[in-house]
Design an enzyme around this catalytic site. Sequence first.
Site, PDB file in Angstrom:
ATOM      1  N   SER A  75      -3.280  11.991 -26.678  1.00 17.28           N
ATOM      2  CA  SER A  75      -2.477  12.244 -27.868  1.00 17.28           C
ATOM      3  C   SER A  75      -1.072  12.725 -27.530  1.00 17.28           C
ATOM      4  O   SER A  75      -0.305  12.023 -26.896  1.00 17.28           O
ATOM      5  CB  SER A  75      -3.209  13.240 -28.774  1.00 17.28           C
ATOM      6  N   ASP A 292      -0.418   9.186 -29.898  1.00 15.57           N
ATOM      7  CA  ASP A 292      -1.448   8.193 -30.224  1.00 15.57           C
ATOM      8  C   ASP A 292      -1.474   7.872 -31.709  1.00 15.57           C
ATOM      9  O   ASP A 292      -2.402   7.229 -32.202  1.00 15.57           O
ATOM     10  CB  ASP A 292      -2.830   8.650 -29.744  1.00 15.57           C
ATOM     11  N   SER A 527      -9.005  32.620 -30.195  1.00 14.69           N
ATOM     12  CA  SER A 527      -8.857  31.242 -29.730  1.00 14.69           C
ATOM     13  C   SER A 527     -10.235  30.661 -29.455  1.00 14.69           C
ATOM     14  O   SER A 527     -11.170  31.378 -29.094  1.00 14.69           O
ATOM     15  CB  SER A 527      -8.012  31.219 -28.453  1.00 14.69           C
TER      16      SER A 527
END
Length: 565
Positions: A75, A292, A527
């Site tokens: 990506s 992408d 996270s």
Amino acid sequence: MEEESITAMNQQQRSHLLHASSRFSPPLGLKFSYGTAGFRADASLLESTVFRMGILAALRSVQTGSTIGLMITASHNKESDNGVKVADPSGGMLSQSWEPFADALSNAPDAQSLVQLIEFFVRKESISLDGVCKAEVLLGRDTRSSGVSLLEAAKEGIASIMGAKATDMGVVTTPQLHWMVRAKNKGIEASEYNYYEQLLTSFRCLLDYIPEGNKSKNAGGKVAVDGADGVGGQKLEKLTSKLNNLTINVRNCGDGVLNEGVGADYVQKEKVVPRGFGPADAGIRCVSLDGDADRLVYFCVSSNSNNIELVDGDKILSLFALYLKEQLGLLVGPQNEKSNSSYQPHLGVVQTAYANGASTDYLKKLGLEVVLTPTGVKYLHEKAAEYDIGIYFEANGHGTILFSDSFLSWLETRNKDLSSTSKGSDQHKATVRLLATSKLINQAVGDALSGFLLVEAILQHMGWTFQKWIELYHDLPSKQLKVKVADRTAISTANAETVVVNPVGLQEAIDSEIAKYSHGRCFVRPSGTEDVVRVYAEASTQEAADNLAHSVVKLVDQYLGASNS
């Protein structure tokens, strides 16, 4: 014994797997984890992981009796990286229940361990590997040169499951591959040509049904597109000559370094013009795709600097929501009010806590139902699927619109009825527009190309200038920080990550800080991949947002004993 013979792997299959796997040893000392974006790493480290995801995709195809997708891409990551992700039968992401198996597969230390793991898994899942199974995996890759060898590794992984077939779709955008998987499993022709035809037909239909009074207002015009030097720009160029009333200038189309100073991720985070853009583009609608082509953001270039005015995923979502609410109003009347129709479609907007508070306030003032989910596309997509029409977009430009099968069936019937009794009425036009929108937007996954065309169609439908869209609402200033901690699991949250449950007392302390600021809002969340706590703050001024964020960082440090911030 009969049941075991059905679900066990036969000896021929076992030997075949062992032989193939022995050629793909995992790198030493690394641990891979399958996240929302699948696996990503330096391309040189990924051969064994991609081979093993070929195995997983084939097994998933056997289990579901459907075509599965495997996309090789990283990506918006730098060009030297690559990655791999799996598309489920719906065209969406791999089922969360298979993610632990993906992790275990990628980290198996040797061929023997790998085959034992697969044997255990196929027994547990009652997957029959008797050498005559039927499975198909569609393969795609982006423009990274490393994708060529990784594609071959994926093919070998698929072939190691006897009876499995790999179908190479070539260099495609990630959303194109997801669309192809969804189409194939719905019995629709699933080539790249079919993808373009569906987009173009739907786009032209929406243009045909622009209200008469808006057809001459600010229609079409010039759009400059940053292709991120990736696959999206190349694919969009194929469409430029076929788009009505729209002049598209695609830049950064492969002559530079992928994602370097270009792309949606860069533009959204840095809020400056990408390479190849500058003051000469002032006044032009500008769009940036990611590497992408599953994200897009719009921006407006300053006439005297490299700064931009960003139109992110929140504002794209707001434009889509406004348009869809209008069409439903024409079709059946306002939600929750009596109308001539006994059926009241349920429209819902799904956001995360990272959505700018101004966008959420705007959507609620429109009378729309807005719900929050935890951060992550898989949560947004799952929630959006609960509505007749569910819209989700992250600020980073990734999102889509989902239409339920029952609503589309009702819409098709309504269209037939209105075509014979009230053709040309506002109700009939709204029906046609909604059906065309459901075909233009990529319901499998966020898609920069389909999203771009839908934005352009809606702006023409509204008769809006780019500036009018920009001024729909004004974002509240925000600040994001992160705090390194010894153990991120020491913090837990609830209510879509907006409230801290543990450690006790931290949320009350955060609330006290928030109360000091006009339009203050702040949340913290651990996270998902590293020992870091993320802090997001909003307030009426940038200075206030900065101060609120920094004060909450100190609280996190105080309550969790952070190592540094």
